[in-house]
Scaffold this active site. Structure first.
Site, PDB file in Angstrom:
ATOM      1  N   LYS A 278       7.570   4.037   8.846  1.00  0.00           N
ATOM      2  CA  LYS A 278       8.578   3.086   8.388  1.00  0.00           C
ATOM      3  C   LYS A 278       7.983   2.276   7.256  1.00  0.00           C
ATOM      4  O   LYS A 278       6.743   2.205   7.190  1.00  0.00           O
ATOM      5  CB  LYS A 278       9.057   2.156   9.499  1.00  0.00           C
ATOM      6  CG  LYS A 278       7.973   1.474  10.355  1.00  0.00           C
ATOM      7  CD  LYS A 278       6.920   0.628   9.720  1.00  0.00           C
ATOM      8  CE  LYS A 278       7.330  -0.597   8.971  1.00  0.00           C
ATOM      9  NZ  LYS A 278       6.142  -1.291   8.354  1.00  0.00           N
TER      10      LYS A 278
ATOM     11  N   TYR B   3      11.077  -5.180  11.206  1.00  0.00           N
ATOM     12  CA  TYR B   3      10.899  -5.296  12.662  1.00  0.00           C
ATOM     13  C   TYR B   3      11.954  -6.223  13.257  1.00  0.00           C
ATOM     14  O   TYR B   3      12.475  -5.976  14.353  1.00  0.00           O
ATOM     15  CB  TYR B   3       9.496  -5.812  13.013  1.00  0.00           C
ATOM     16  CG  TYR B   3       8.422  -4.776  12.813  1.00  0.00           C
ATOM     17  CD1 TYR B   3       8.086  -3.898  13.839  1.00  0.00           C
ATOM     18  CD2 TYR B   3       7.753  -4.666  11.605  1.00  0.00           C
ATOM     19  CE1 TYR B   3       7.102  -2.933  13.654  1.00  0.00           C
ATOM     20  CE2 TYR B   3       6.777  -3.703  11.408  1.00  0.00           C
ATOM     21  CZ  TYR B   3       6.455  -2.843  12.435  1.00  0.00           C
ATOM     22  OH  TYR B   3       5.491  -1.876  12.242  1.00  0.00           O
TER      23      TYR B   3
HETATM   24  P1  NAD Z   1      -3.048   1.606   3.513  1.00  0.00           P
HETATM   25  O1  NAD Z   1      -3.031   1.017   2.164  1.00  0.00           O
HETATM   26  O2  NAD Z   1      -4.087   1.165   4.472  1.00  0.00           O
HETATM   27  O3  NAD Z   1      -3.138   3.199   3.408  1.00  0.00           O
HETATM   28  C1  NAD Z   1      -2.303   3.910   2.539  1.00  0.00           C
HETATM   29  C2  NAD Z   1      -2.839   5.325   2.350  1.00  0.00           C
HETATM   30  O4  NAD Z   1      -1.995   5.980   1.402  1.00  0.00           O
HETATM   31  C3  NAD Z   1      -4.247   5.363   1.788  1.00  0.00           C
HETATM   32  O5  NAD Z   1      -4.932   6.446   2.368  1.00  0.00           O
HETATM   33  C4  NAD Z   1      -4.056   5.619   0.302  1.00  0.00           C
HETATM   34  O6  NAD Z   1      -5.117   6.359  -0.271  1.00  0.00           O
HETATM   35  C5  NAD Z   1      -2.772   6.436   0.295  1.00  0.00           C
HETATM   36  N1  NAD Z   1      -2.006   6.210  -0.926  1.00  0.00           N
HETATM   37  C6  NAD Z   1      -1.887   5.063  -1.625  1.00  0.00           C
HETATM   38  N2  NAD Z   1      -1.094   5.243  -2.711  1.00  0.00           N
HETATM   39  C7  NAD Z   1      -0.725   6.529  -2.669  1.00  0.00           C
HETATM   40  C8  NAD Z   1       0.107   7.310  -3.512  1.00  0.00           C
HETATM   41  N3  NAD Z   1       0.667   6.813  -4.601  1.00  0.00           N
HETATM   42  N4  NAD Z   1       0.294   8.596  -3.176  1.00  0.00           N
HETATM   43  C9  NAD Z   1      -0.260   9.102  -2.064  1.00  0.00           C
HETATM   44  N5  NAD Z   1      -1.081   8.410  -1.241  1.00  0.00           N
HETATM   45  C10 NAD Z   1      -1.291   7.134  -1.531  1.00  0.00           C
HETATM   46  O7  NAD Z   1      -1.579   1.378   4.123  1.00  0.00           O
HETATM   47  P2  NAD Z   1      -1.149   1.460   5.639  1.00  0.00           P
HETATM   48  O8  NAD Z   1      -1.145   0.096   6.213  1.00  0.00           O
HETATM   49  O9  NAD Z   1      -1.909   2.510   6.328  1.00  0.00           O
HETATM   50  O10 NAD Z   1       0.394   1.879   5.484  1.00  0.00           O
HETATM   51  C11 NAD Z   1       0.773   3.219   5.265  1.00  0.00           C
HETATM   52  C12 NAD Z   1       2.184   3.437   5.821  1.00  0.00           C
HETATM   53  O11 NAD Z   1       2.188   3.126   7.206  1.00  0.00           O
HETATM   54  C13 NAD Z   1       3.264   2.548   5.202  1.00  0.00           C
HETATM   55  O12 NAD Z   1       4.494   3.226   5.178  1.00  0.00           O
HETATM   56  C14 NAD Z   1       3.341   1.367   6.168  1.00  0.00           C
HETATM   57  O13 NAD Z   1       4.573   0.690   6.148  1.00  0.00           O
HETATM   58  C15 NAD Z   1       3.137   2.096   7.486  1.00  0.00           C
HETATM   59  N6  NAD Z   1       2.582   1.229   8.530  1.00  0.00           N
HETATM   60  C16 NAD Z   1       3.213   1.228   9.721  1.00  0.00           C
HETATM   61  C17 NAD Z   1       2.747   0.437  10.734  1.00  0.00           C
HETATM   62  C18 NAD Z   1       3.426   0.455  12.070  1.00  0.00           C
HETATM   63  O14 NAD Z   1       3.093  -0.374  12.912  1.00  0.00           O
HETATM   64  N7  NAD Z   1       4.331   1.395  12.322  1.00  0.00           N
HETATM   65  C19 NAD Z   1       1.626  -0.379  10.537  1.00  0.00           C
HETATM   66  C20 NAD Z   1       0.999  -0.342   9.288  1.00  0.00           C
HETATM   67  C21 NAD Z   1       1.486   0.472   8.291  1.00  0.00           C
END
Ligand code: NAD
Length: 363
Positions: free
Chosen positions: A131, A215
């Site tokens: 999400k 959320y």
């Molecule tokens: P993050 O920044 O920690 O990780 C993002 C990842 O995506 C990294 O590995 C990065 O290298 C890669 N990335 C960045 N830009 C990119 C691009 N242009 N193309 C391809 N890869 C790319 O972020 P995160 O906190 O892990 O969030 C990632 C996803 O997970 C988002 O959609 C966020 O909303 C979701 N998320 C959900 C929850 C939940 O509780 N469900 C919690 C945190 C994050």
């Protein structure tokens, strides 16, 4: 049949009930766990999702897809992922030839979800996308259509739908045991650090509403079981804060439900201390979840009395749910259509914030 429902009844039998491995095998004919590849090895993936596979009963982490070869080596070695199952974004289409991988879990910034979901589906894989589903309604439809065309399931990573306290709250409110809802509100916000993709619209699709306000929105929908017919919103950005040149900070919104109930929600990126809660005032009692949607440490009360809920691993429950449905082919609890509904409402919230008007939502 009992005529009255007690607090205990409301809370019995709750939790994201996964099939036992034996039942899973018997009902689905599966002889091995469903194979998952995670795509995007960032914070959420490496700290929450990858470690949760050890708590799964029907799912196994068998593949990695990343734009960073060094992460493929480090995490691949740490998790014992076969070298042949480590892919870059350039080589990921080759997963079509890899029968070990059944599902691809896309965990990258929201604007990148559509392309990765479409590619994974085109490679014949079921897909879970984090999400918020995608920045626009058109993107969401593209993702749904691609999975439909490929005959594959699409799940959105709404972990709260698989978490025991949220399931208990849903049942308590929706069973009617607490009587009609008189008032409902949900607030989610935190203090966002600078310099992340979360404040860059091109990658995030928006600000706090897309990331954390979602959320509040999703909780108002899953607690009431109603879909709003119109929304009204106000957006406030602190002046001279470099975090909010490209995305919004605080969003306060009202959802008008068909029953006449008005749900109040909010999201924020400059809240210190943060907030993570919902409260439902009903005719016969008040349910409070605070914190409501954390990774752990949930707390649920009714009229101030703690509700005892057996804790579960919500990440594993979400993953195992998808695996069970990959085997049975039945629709998942949080399909693409669920993600699309939130994005459609968020777009209306943005429009209301811009125009100051109440925005009607078509059904
Ligand atoms: P993050 O920044 O920690 O990780 C993002 C990842 O995506 C990294 O590995 C990065 O290298 C890669 N990335 C960045 N830009 C990119 C691009 N242009 N193309 C391809 N890869 C790319 O972020 P995160 O906190 O892990 O969030 C990632 C996803 O997970 C988002 O959609 C966020 O909303 C979701 N998320 C959900 C929850 C939940 O509780 N469900 C919690 C945190 C994050």
């Amino acid at each position: 049949m009992k005529e009255t429902i007690t607090r205990k009844d409301v809370l019995l039998g709750m939790g994201a009930a996964a099939l036992s491995p034996w039942t899973f095998w018997r009902q689905t004919g599966a002889s091995k766990p469903v194979g998952w590849a995670v795509l995007g090895l960032g914070g959420y993936c490496t700290y929450e999702i990858m470690p949760s596979f050890k708590s799964c009963e029907h799912s196994k982490l068998v593949g990695l897809i990343s734009g960073h070869p060094d992460k493929l080596t480090r995490l691949g070695d740490q998790y014992g992922i076969a070298s042949a199952n480590r892919y870059t974004y350039d080589t990921m289409d080759e997963i079509r030839h890899n029968p070990e991988i059944d599902v691809v879990y896309v965990i990258t910034p929201p604007a990148t979800h559509p392309t990765f979901v479409v590619r994974a589906a085109a490679a014949g894989k079921h897909v879970c996308s984090e999400k918020p589903m995608a920045p626009t309604v058109a993107d969401c439809k593209k993702m749904i259509d691609a999975c439909k065309k490929a005959g594959r399931l699409l799940q959105i990573g709404y972990r709260c739908h698989y978490e025991a306290h949220n399931l208990a709250a849903i049942r308590a409110v929706r069973s009617g045991a607490l009587g009609k809802i008189k008032s409902i509100h949900s607030d989610h916000g935190f203090d966002m650090g600078p310099g992340t993709w979360r404040t860059q619209r091109a990658l995030s699709g928006g600000g706090s509403m897309m990331d954390i306000g979602i959320y509040s929105l999703n909780a108002l929908r899953y607690l009431t079981g109603e879909e709003p017919v119109s929304v009204k919103a106000k957006i406030t950005n602190p002046p001279n804060d470099p975090r909010f040149v490209d995305c919004e900070d605080t969003v306060e919104f009202e959802l008008n439900f068909p029953s006449g109930l008005v749900g109040h929600g909010s999201g924020g990126y400059s809240w210190n201390p943060g907030k993570n809660m919902y409260e439902v005032v009903c005719e016969k009692g008040t349910l409070l979840a605070d914190p409501a949607t954390p990774y752990e440490g949930h707390r649920l009360t009714i009229d101030g009395k703690e509700v005892s809920v057996k804790r579960n691993n919500q990440f594993a429950a979400q993953i195992d749910h998808m695996s069970e449905h990959v085997r049975t082919g039945k629709p998942v609890l949080t399909p693409g259509e669920e993600g699309l509904r939130d994005i459609r409402i968020i777009q209306a919230i943005y429009e209301s914030g811009r125009t100051g008007q109440q925005i009607r939502l078509s059904s």
